[in-house]
Write a protein that holds these residues in place. Structure first.
Motif, PDB file in Angstrom:
ATOM      1  N   PHE A  96     -35.664  16.948 -43.120  1.00 35.50           N
ATOM      2  CA  PHE A  96     -36.529  17.052 -44.301  1.00 35.50           C
ATOM      3  C   PHE A  96     -37.576  18.161 -44.200  1.00 35.50           C
ATOM      4  N   SER A  97     -37.768  18.740 -43.036  1.00 37.83           N
ATOM      5  CA  SER A  97     -38.823  19.738 -42.865  1.00 37.83           C
ATOM      6  C   SER A  97     -38.305  21.157 -42.716  1.00 37.83           C
ATOM      7  N   GLU A  98     -37.031  21.343 -42.394  1.00 43.71           N
ATOM      8  CA  GLU A  98     -36.469  22.690 -42.219  1.00 43.71           C
ATOM      9  C   GLU A  98     -35.555  22.996 -43.409  1.00 43.71           C
ATOM     10  N   PRO A  99     -35.764  24.114 -44.108  1.00 44.29           N
ATOM     11  CA  PRO A  99     -35.037  24.383 -45.359  1.00 44.29           C
ATOM     12  C   PRO A  99     -33.514  24.321 -45.223  1.00 44.29           C
ATOM     13  N   THR A 100     -32.946  24.951 -44.197  1.00 44.92           N
ATOM     14  CA  THR A 100     -31.483  24.979 -44.070  1.00 44.92           C
ATOM     15  C   THR A 100     -30.922  23.589 -43.825  1.00 44.92           C
ATOM     16  N   MET A 101     -31.565  22.826 -42.928  1.00 48.41           N
ATOM     17  CA  MET A 101     -31.087  21.474 -42.637  1.00 48.41           C
ATOM     18  C   MET A 101     -31.233  20.577 -43.870  1.00 48.41           C
ATOM     19  N   ALA A 102     -32.301  20.765 -44.622  1.00 49.49           N
ATOM     20  CA  ALA A 102     -32.491  19.957 -45.827  1.00 49.49           C
ATOM     21  C   ALA A 102     -31.385  20.235 -46.836  1.00 49.49           C
ATOM     22  N   ARG A 103     -31.012  21.491 -46.989  1.00 42.67           N
ATOM     23  CA  ARG A 103     -29.950  21.839 -47.929  1.00 42.67           C
ATOM     24  C   ARG A 103     -28.599  21.319 -47.466  1.00 42.67           C
ATOM     25  N   ILE A 104     -28.346  21.391 -46.163  1.00 43.64           N
ATOM     26  CA  ILE A 104     -27.095  20.833 -45.630  1.00 43.64           C
ATOM     27  C   ILE A 104     -27.032  19.332 -45.897  1.00 43.64           C
ATOM     28  N   MET A 105     -28.140  18.644 -45.665  1.00 47.08           N
ATOM     29  CA  MET A 105     -28.196  17.201 -45.912  1.00 47.08           C
ATOM     30  C   MET A 105     -27.903  16.886 -47.377  1.00 47.08           C
ATOM     31  N   VAL A 106     -28.502  17.652 -48.288  1.00 46.99           N
ATOM     32  CA  VAL A 106     -28.301  17.416 -49.717  1.00 46.99           C
ATOM     33  C   VAL A 106     -26.838  17.582 -50.094  1.00 46.99           C
ATOM     34  N   VAL A 107     -26.191  18.623 -49.577  1.00 47.24           N
ATOM     35  CA  VAL A 107     -24.773  18.863 -49.886  1.00 47.24           C
ATOM     36  C   VAL A 107     -23.907  17.750 -49.318  1.00 47.24           C
ATOM     37  N   LEU A 108     -24.191  17.301 -48.085  1.00 38.35           N
ATOM     38  CA  LEU A 108     -23.402  16.237 -47.465  1.00 38.35           C
ATOM     39  C   LEU A 108     -23.493  14.938 -48.269  1.00 38.35           C
ATOM     40  N   GLY A 114     -38.425  19.059 -51.648  1.00 42.74           N
ATOM     41  CA  GLY A 114     -38.967  19.595 -50.400  1.00 42.74           C
ATOM     42  C   GLY A 114     -37.879  20.078 -49.448  1.00 42.74           C
ATOM     43  N   PRO A 115     -38.292  20.785 -48.397  1.00 34.22           N
ATOM     44  CA  PRO A 115     -39.669  21.175 -48.056  1.00 34.22           C
ATOM     45  C   PRO A 115     -40.217  22.216 -49.013  1.00 34.22           C
ATOM     46  N   ASN A 116     -41.520  22.151 -49.251  1.00 33.08           N
ATOM     47  CA  ASN A 116     -42.145  23.009 -50.248  1.00 33.08           C
ATOM     48  C   ASN A 116     -42.261  24.452 -49.774  1.00 33.08           C
ATOM     49  N   MET A 117     -42.136  25.371 -50.740  1.00 34.40           N
ATOM     50  CA  MET A 117     -42.370  26.786 -50.465  1.00 34.40           C
ATOM     51  C   MET A 117     -43.871  27.062 -50.477  1.00 34.40           C
ATOM     52  N   VAL A 118     -44.281  28.108 -49.768  1.00 34.86           N
ATOM     53  CA  VAL A 118     -45.686  28.505 -49.745  1.00 34.86           C
ATOM     54  C   VAL A 118     -45.830  29.814 -50.516  1.00 34.86           C
ATOM     55  N   GLY A 119     -47.033  30.035 -51.051  1.00 40.53           N
ATOM     56  CA  GLY A 119     -47.315  31.276 -51.752  1.00 40.53           C
ATOM     57  C   GLY A 119     -46.750  31.346 -53.154  1.00 40.53           C
ATOM     58  N   THR A 120     -46.515  30.206 -53.780  1.00 35.10           N
ATOM     59  CA  THR A 120     -45.969  30.185 -55.139  1.00 35.10           C
ATOM     60  C   THR A 120     -47.064  29.815 -56.133  1.00 35.10           C
ATOM     61  N   ALA A 145     -42.861  24.508 -55.900  1.00 32.16           N
ATOM     62  CA  ALA A 145     -41.433  24.781 -55.761  1.00 32.16           C
ATOM     63  C   ALA A 145     -41.008  24.411 -54.355  1.00 32.16           C
ATOM     64  N   GLY A 146     -39.770  23.942 -54.204  1.00 35.13           N
ATOM     65  CA  GLY A 146     -39.241  23.541 -52.910  1.00 35.13           C
ATOM     66  C   GLY A 146     -37.900  24.181 -52.638  1.00 35.13           C
ATOM     67  N   TYR A 147     -37.492  24.155 -51.375  1.00 32.10           N
ATOM     68  CA  TYR A 147     -36.245  24.806 -50.973  1.00 32.10           C
ATOM     69  C   TYR A 147     -35.003  24.057 -51.437  1.00 32.10           C
ATOM     70  N   THR A 148     -35.123  22.777 -51.707  1.00 29.53           N
ATOM     71  CA  THR A 148     -33.967  22.032 -52.220  1.00 29.53           C
ATOM     72  C   THR A 148     -34.071  21.776 -53.716  1.00 29.53           C
ATOM     73  N   ASP A 149     -35.094  22.327 -54.352  1.00 31.26           N
ATOM     74  CA  ASP A 149     -35.227  22.185 -55.807  1.00 31.26           C
ATOM     75  C   ASP A 149     -34.052  22.852 -56.513  1.00 31.26           C
ATOM     76  N   LEU A 150     -33.497  22.172 -57.502  1.00 28.03           N
ATOM     77  CA  LEU A 150     -32.613  22.821 -58.458  1.00 28.03           C
ATOM     78  C   LEU A 150     -33.470  23.300 -59.626  1.00 28.03           C
ATOM     79  N   LEU A 151     -32.896  24.094 -60.501  1.00 26.96           N
ATOM     80  CA  LEU A 151     -33.677  24.589 -61.633  1.00 26.96           C
ATOM     81  C   LEU A 151     -34.262  23.447 -62.462  1.00 26.96           C
ATOM     82  N   VAL A 152     -33.490  22.372 -62.607  1.00 30.55           N
ATOM     83  CA  VAL A 152     -33.959  21.264 -63.439  1.00 30.55           C
ATOM     84  C   VAL A 152     -35.126  20.539 -62.776  1.00 30.55           C
TER      85      VAL A 152
END
Length: 517
Positions: A363-375, A452-458, A462-469
């Motif tokens: 849940f804290s690392e963007p790539t692992m979070a995206r892999i988890m979501v896809v799985l 999440g995890p949330n992006m910084v400087g936005t 916005a988060g790394y696993t956010d979809l447009l919706v």
């Protein structure tokens, strides 16, 4: 005699119909007037359109046959067309948490504000036989109000008159606190004509309106600072002006809704705090939707081929077990997986730690979070694809496999040369529909990672696993600078155009497939 009776019945029905239609027209017309009076113009227009459509269909003999489709048309207008048009309309305004009112309503809110314009006076509350009296000490004089009922404060002003003493029992501060809302409505008039109101738990003071509308009907004067304020039609706020009429200083909340043209769309394209996360989220949304379709299709097709394999014993049991994930409500499965992937106490990390001495930051690392979501999404979606493929496999002629067996082809060759080509063609429209569904898979993201995890400087959350919706939802309801519904409407409009393009593509493929068949 019989013809006269039929004519009488016909006239009675006609009279009842027109009476009912007239009643509906009058009631909806009255409701429309009320909506317009409160500034709800879009809803008033919707009511007018629905009412006019109903009267036209049910009141005309030529269109009376269409009465059966009216509920469907009305539902489409209310739940599809109207929200769509309303959302697109919001995209061209500054509608937000700070800008929700009309200009007239904003003026009314500002006019209700007041400030203390003079000396304050300490007061006491006395309980007398027939009610209560307010007592104020002014220098050496004791001023007491007329008797009033504290549970029902008078609408008229109470006069203060000089007294030597007040018969009765002085109330404690507890009674003042309990009746504070009623005491705040009491207005006292001193012997010199000064009007005072409650300004604290123990004080009355003269109060004046903070803002007063000027003769032009737009400008407002701050009676405390004598500063002139005018509505800024570009930002949607009242703002102070200098001697030359230029806007200076900070705006005053609340603001009002104004049209901003394509400014919200321009922000998406030019503001780095929005543009960079937007395009990053857009790419991730496309990748997520593509991977979800590809993986669920591959997994569902392979499993369908396996359970349809005749030598396999107990295939019916396997079918039931593999379809079970589809029978469980998706939100329950998502919440279960959220617990399984917990970084500290989840069973998946506990198993990985026991086998490989590693705990993954799901849940804290963007790539692992995206892999988890896809799985997780693959697990939720493969039963649907498997069911589709199981049905389509039955439609493939057995002669093709028999001819292939004569030529010496094996199972793998049969899959890629016969099964896959025969399945892909009818599945294409469904795959496009599945892609569009995953493109807007809000529930999955919101329940599992909340973006999440949330992006910084936005500029907007916005988060790394956010979809447009889900990104749009966060802008609309979680925006740090105020809920920006206008910007969210602009992004929603862009999403609509994208998904609409996919829908047209789906229709094109479906039409082509039907023509070829």
């Amino acid at each position: 005699m019989i013809s006269q009776q039929k004519s009488s019945n016909f006239n009675y029905r006609k009279w009842m119909k027109w009476s009912l239609l007239s009643m509906i027209g009058v009631v909806n017309g009255y409701a429309t007037v009320l909506m317009c009076a409160k500034g709800e113009i879009p809803f008033a227009l919707l009511t007018v359109v629905l009412t006019a459509l109903a009267l036209y269909i049910f009141g005309s003999n030529r269109t009376y046959a269409h009465r059966y489709i009216f509920p469907g048309v009305a539902g489409m207008l209310v739940f599809i067309i109207f929200p769509l048009v309303y959302t697109v309309g919001l995209a061209f305004t500054n509608y937000s948490a700070s800008n929700q009112l009309s200009l007239d309503r904003t003026q009314a809110v500002l006019e209700q504000r007041s400030f203390q314009s003079g000396e304050s006076y300490r007061f006491e509350l006395y309980k007398v036989e027939s009610g209560h009296r307010l007592v104020i000490q002014v220098d050496d004089d004791l001023l007491a109000s007329d008797v009033f009922d504290i549970s029902s404060p008078p609408s008229d002003k109470l006069l203060l008159s000089k007294v030597e003493s007040v018969p009765g029992e002085k109330e404690k501060i507890k009674a003042i606190v309990q009746n504070r809302s009623n005491l705040a409505k009491v207005e006292l008039v001193m012997p010199n004509g000064l009007e005072i109101r409650m300004s604290g738990l123990r004080k009355f003071a003269a109060k004046m309106p903070l803002f007063t509308v000027q003769d032009d009907g737009l400008s407002m004067l701050n009676n405390q600072t004598q500063q002139l304020y005018k509505p800024n039609m570009e930002t949607g706020f009242y703002q102070s002006v200098d001697s030359e009429g230029h806007f200076v200083g900070e705006p005053i909340s609340p603001g009002f809704v104004v049209g901003v043209g394509g400014a919200n769309f321009e922000r998406v394209m030019t503001d780095d705090g929005i543009k960079e996360p937007f395009f990053g989220i857009f790419v991730w949304t496309v990748v997520f939707a593509f991977l979800s379709v590809a993986l669920t299709l591959a997994m569902g097709m392979i499993l369908a081929c396996i359970v349809q394999w005749e030598p396999l014993k107990g295939s019916s049991i396997y079918r039931v077990l593999l379809i079970l994930p589809y029978a469980v409500p998706s939100f329950i499965s998502i919440l279960i997986f959220k617990g399984l992937f917990n970084q500290s106490f989840g069973e998946i990390n506990m198993l990985l730690d026991a086998l490989f001495s590693v705990k993954l930051p799901w849940f804290s690392e963007p790539t692992m979070a995206r892999i988890m979501v896809v799985l997780v999404n693959t697990w939720l979606g493969f039963p649907y694809m498997m069911i589709l493929c199981m049905g389509l496999l039955k439609s493939i002629p057995e002669d093709l496999y028999e001819a292939s067996a004569i030529d010496g082809a094996g199972p793998i060759q049969n899959f890629f040369k016969i099964t896959l080509p025969m399945l892909i063609k009818p599945l294409t429209p469904l795959l496009i529909a599945s892609f569009a569904f995953n493109f807007n898979n809000f529930v999955m993201i919101q329940l599992l990672t909340a973006g999440g995890p949330n992006m910084v400087g936005t500029s907007e959350p916005a988060g790394y696993t956010d979809l447009l919706v889900s990104y749009t939802y966060r802008i609309a309801f979680e925006g740090g600078g105020g809920q920006d519904f206008g910007l969210a409407g602009a992004i929603a409009t862009i999403i609509f155009l994208m998904v609409g393009g996919m829908a047209l593509l789906n229709l094109k493929f479906t039409k082509t497939a039907l023509e070829q068949d």
